[in-house]
Design an enzyme around this catalytic site. Structure first.
Site, short mmCIF file in Angstrom:
data_model
loop_
_atom_site.label_atom_id
_atom_site.label_comp_id
_atom_site.label_asym_id
_atom_site.label_seq_id
_atom_site.Cartn_x
_atom_site.Cartn_y
_atom_site.Cartn_z
CE LYS A 293 28.07 37.43 30.11
NZ LYS A 293 29.15 36.58 30.58
CG HIS B 40 27.68 73.17 19.99
ND1 HIS B 40 27.90 74.04 18.96
CD2 HIS B 40 28.60 72.19 19.88
CE1 HIS B 40 28.93 73.60 18.25
NE2 HIS B 40 29.37 72.47 18.78
CD GLN C 22 34.47 36.29 25.14
OE1 GLN C 22 33.35 36.43 24.67
NE2 GLN C 22 35.33 37.29 25.22
CG ASP D 126 31.34 33.60 28.58
OD1 ASP D 126 32.25 34.12 27.95
OD2 ASP D 126 30.51 34.23 29.26
CE LYS E 7 30.77 70.63 15.89
NZ LYS E 7 31.70 71.39 16.72
NE ARG F 298 31.54 62.55 21.26
CZ ARG F 298 31.83 63.84 21.13
NH1 ARG F 298 32.52 64.25 20.07
NH2 ARG F 298 31.46 64.72 22.04
P1 NAP Z 1 29.99 36.75 39.66
O1 NAP Z 1 28.76 36.12 39.14
O2 NAP Z 1 29.91 38.07 40.30
O3 NAP Z 1 30.69 35.73 40.69
C1 NAP Z 1 31.80 36.11 41.43
C2 NAP Z 1 32.31 34.92 42.23
O4 NAP Z 1 33.52 35.30 42.87
C3 NAP Z 1 31.34 34.46 43.32
O5 NAP Z 1 31.41 33.07 43.42
C4 NAP Z 1 31.92 35.15 44.56
O6 NAP Z 1 31.61 34.48 45.76
C5 NAP Z 1 33.40 35.02 44.29
N1 NAP Z 1 34.18 35.98 45.05
C6 NAP Z 1 34.24 37.31 44.88
N2 NAP Z 1 35.09 37.86 45.77
C7 NAP Z 1 35.57 36.84 46.54
C8 NAP Z 1 36.49 36.76 47.62
N3 NAP Z 1 37.09 37.86 48.08
N4 NAP Z 1 36.77 35.56 48.13
C9 NAP Z 1 36.18 34.46 47.65
N5 NAP Z 1 35.30 34.46 46.63
C10 NAP Z 1 35.00 35.64 46.07
O7 NAP Z 1 31.07 36.92 38.50
P2 NAP Z 1 31.26 36.02 37.17
O8 NAP Z 1 30.54 36.68 36.04
O9 NAP Z 1 30.98 34.61 37.49
O10 NAP Z 1 32.82 36.25 36.89
C11 NAP Z 1 33.80 35.67 37.74
C12 NAP Z 1 35.18 35.93 37.19
O11 NAP Z 1 35.32 35.29 35.94
C13 NAP Z 1 35.46 37.41 36.87
O12 NAP Z 1 36.02 38.03 37.96
C14 NAP Z 1 36.38 37.38 35.68
O13 NAP Z 1 37.72 37.59 36.08
C15 NAP Z 1 36.24 35.98 35.15
N6 NAP Z 1 35.78 36.01 33.74
C16 NAP Z 1 36.63 35.56 32.81
C17 NAP Z 1 36.23 35.55 31.50
C18 NAP Z 1 37.19 35.09 30.44
O14 NAP Z 1 36.80 35.05 29.27
N7 NAP Z 1 38.40 34.73 30.80
C19 NAP Z 1 34.95 35.97 31.12
C20 NAP Z 1 34.09 36.40 32.13
C21 NAP Z 1 34.51 36.42 33.44
P3 NAP Z 1 30.32 34.85 46.62
O15 NAP Z 1 29.19 34.07 46.01
O16 NAP Z 1 30.66 34.41 47.98
O17 NAP Z 1 30.13 36.33 46.50
#
Ligand code: NAP
Length: 496
Positions: free
Chosen positions: A282, A111, A465, A319, A136, A174
């Site tokens: 991404k 280990h 997705q 997505d 192991k 693992r």
């Molecule tokens: P991101 O790029 O970090 O964007 C986050 C967004 O949320 C920005 O527009 C941000 O605004 C806004 N925000 C965060 N806190 C806030 C607040 N307190 N008040 C107002 N606006 C706020 O994230 P993303 O990758 O686009 O993901 C966004 C959401 O999509 C995730 O939280 C997740 O729940 C959802 N999602 C869903 C799926 C699905 O398959 N269902 C997949 C991926 C993500 P600012 O620009 O002002 O910071």
């Protein structure tokens, strides 16, 4: 075979756990007698044992808790041998001094809790000279390369070798050691009783990764990102593989931000057939793909990398079609005249990655899109890029919209009492789609339903997705209903 390690301070608890595991079908347990707070009573531990076991007594320098003298430790191991236990674990330096006896199989072990040493082949060679039935070798992983060196060692070993790496990075080894011939792997009774860094619970090993079904022909898939430990993708994909009877395993590959190219190059040896891709890779993943779909090119980001018919890496974005399919699902409700998106007025809240992908898809489909974001510069930029409208965050409730899509993280667990839209501004028969999927029933959706809106949840997008990825990976239809139920159960289990 999965060996479950039991480390308890009391004999009574060790015996009880051994019995409980046997009742749950355990084929092998490891009794870590160094954990016992009193002098180990082997007669008590081994009498009428309900499942075969390994007796192990680790010193602190090998990651154990043994506090007694070395003479006492060797005496205990000899007693275990004489009592005819199935396996005994002997470290390299003591293996020669405890010769083979009876039918007990000898595991000769090494280990290293600090690193995966450069000379693991030499260490393995030395262990093989010490009359082992099984070698192991367990080391700490600091890079994907460490995992690959370990798995190659297991694959090339002439003596049956249990070999894997510890730590979060080592998790994949693992599980995958089984594919390369490791006679067993180790798991713990439950995650909160981890005996070594990165150990999985027996339930995860058995029911999530299905270690016992892994063989040389098992195809490997996974999700790459950082952090990745709480990703629900392994659960969804492994469940789908099992449901469809596909010999494949899907693993979380933690890859830190600047290590993408290097890590993927190392993982080529595993013959990975497809990856889900999440934050922070991404965008950069597009550079790794030989082919990039039009959608991923336009969005500038992909969430999927798969081998196309020429076995070359193809990047795509599931997505975006998943979100559009989810909106169409809502539009199929009787309140709407058509599920074609063209002509509908859509208000998108947020301007992050998800908002960008969904807005682009909607614009392309002919919808009339308006974006609104807390940080107005990001909304201005997105609106200019897509040629759509923008409304200030303060006035987001005042415009007319047929469809509202929340692409912010507002309302996501644990902030379940927050909502990104004023309740008074919902319009009856509006379609409200929340991309947040944990919880399924966000405050936004609850209030929208209360005001007579049609709602669809982020769960529908999430499973779609993943289902589209599954289809790219395997060329087969995904078991959507099974995936939906699995996701729902897992989300409600986390809450309770
Ligand atoms: P991101 O790029 O970090 O964007 C986050 C967004 O949320 C920005 O527009 C941000 O605004 C806004 N925000 C965060 N806190 C806030 C607040 N307190 N008040 C107002 N606006 C706020 O994230 P993303 O990758 O686009 O993901 C966004 C959401 O999509 C995730 O939280 C997740 O729940 C959802 N999602 C869903 C799926 C699905 O398959 N269902 C997949 C991926 C993500 P600012 O620009 O002002 O910071």
């Amino acid at each position: 075979m999965i060996c479950v390690s039991i480390g308890r301070t009391r004999h009574k608890m060790m015996v009880a756990e051994h019995r409980a595991l046997a009742e749950r079908g355990a084929e092998l347990v490891e009794l870590r007698i160094d954990w016992l707070s009193r002098q180990p009573d082997l007669a008590r531990l081994l009498k009428d044992r309900p499942a075969p076991c390994i007796v192990t007594c680790r010193r602190p320098q090998d990651g154990g808790r043994w506090k007694g003298s070395e003479e006492q430790r060797l005496a205990l191991l000899r007693t275990a041998l004489v009592s005819g236990v199935e396996y005994i674990d002997l470290e390299e330096d003591i293996a020669a001094s405890i010769p083979r006896y009876g039918d007990t199989q000898r595991i000769v072990s090494h280990h290293d809790f600090e690193q995966t040493p450069k000379d693991i082949e030499d260490i393995h060679y030395r262990l093989c000279q010490l009359d082992p039935d099984i070698v192991k070798i367990v080391t700490m992983a600091h890079s994907p390369e460490d995992n690959m060196r370990m798995l190659k060692l297991v694959a090339n070993a002439k003596v049956p070798t249990v070999g894997f790496c510890m730590g979060e990075l080592g998790l994949i080894s693992r599980v995958l050691c089984g594919k390369y011939g490791s006679p067993f792997t180790f798991a713990t009774f439950s995650r909160d009783r981890e005996l070594a860094p990165g150990q999985l619970s027996v339930d995860e090993m058995k029911h999530l990764y299905r270690f016992d079904e892994i063989d040389a022909n098992t195809d490997v898939y996974g999700v790459i990102g950082d952090p990745i430990a709480h990703s629900l993708s392994p659960l969804l994909h492994n469940t789908a593989f099992h449901k469809e009877g596909i010999n494949a395993v899907y693993l979380p590959f933690r890859i830190p931000k600047f290590d993408l190219q290097k890590s993927l190059t190392h993982y080529e040896w595993l013959g990975v057939q497809g990856y889900s891709v999440t934050i922070p890779h991404k965008e950069e993943i597009l550079d790794h793909a030989q082919h990039v779909d039009e959608s991923a090119q336009e969005i500038g980001a992909a969430n999927t990398l798969y081998r196309n018919s020429e076995s070359e890496w193809q990047a795509t974005n599931t997505d975006y079609p998943a979100a559009l399919a989810t909106i169409r699902l809502g539009l199929q409700s009787s309140q709407f005249s058509s599920d074609e998106l063209a002509g509908y007025k859509v208000l998108i809240l947020g301007a992050g990655g998800v908002a960008r992908a969904i807005a682009l898809g909607l614009v392309k489909a002919g919808a009339l899109v308006t974006v609104s974001n807390r940080t107005s510069e990001r909304a201005t930029e997105l609106a200019a890029e897509l040629g759509c409208q923008q409304i200030s965050w303060e006035h987001r409730g005042t415009g007319f919209a047929d469809i509202l899509v929340n692409c912010t993280s507002v309302g996501m667990h644990p902030n379940v009492d927050e909502t990104p839209f004023p309740e008074s501004q919902f319009r009856e028969n509006m379609l409200v789609f929340d991309t947040v999927y944990n919880p399924e029933n966000t405050l936004l959706l609850k209030q929208a339903r209360g005001r007579g809106c049609v709602t669809v949840s982020g769960i529908e997008m999430f499973i779609r997705q993943a289902a589209l990825q599954f289809e790219q990976f395997t060329g087969r239809s995904a078991p959507l209903e099974t995936m939906r139920e699995t996701l729902r159960q897992s989300i409600s289990a986390v809450k309770s």
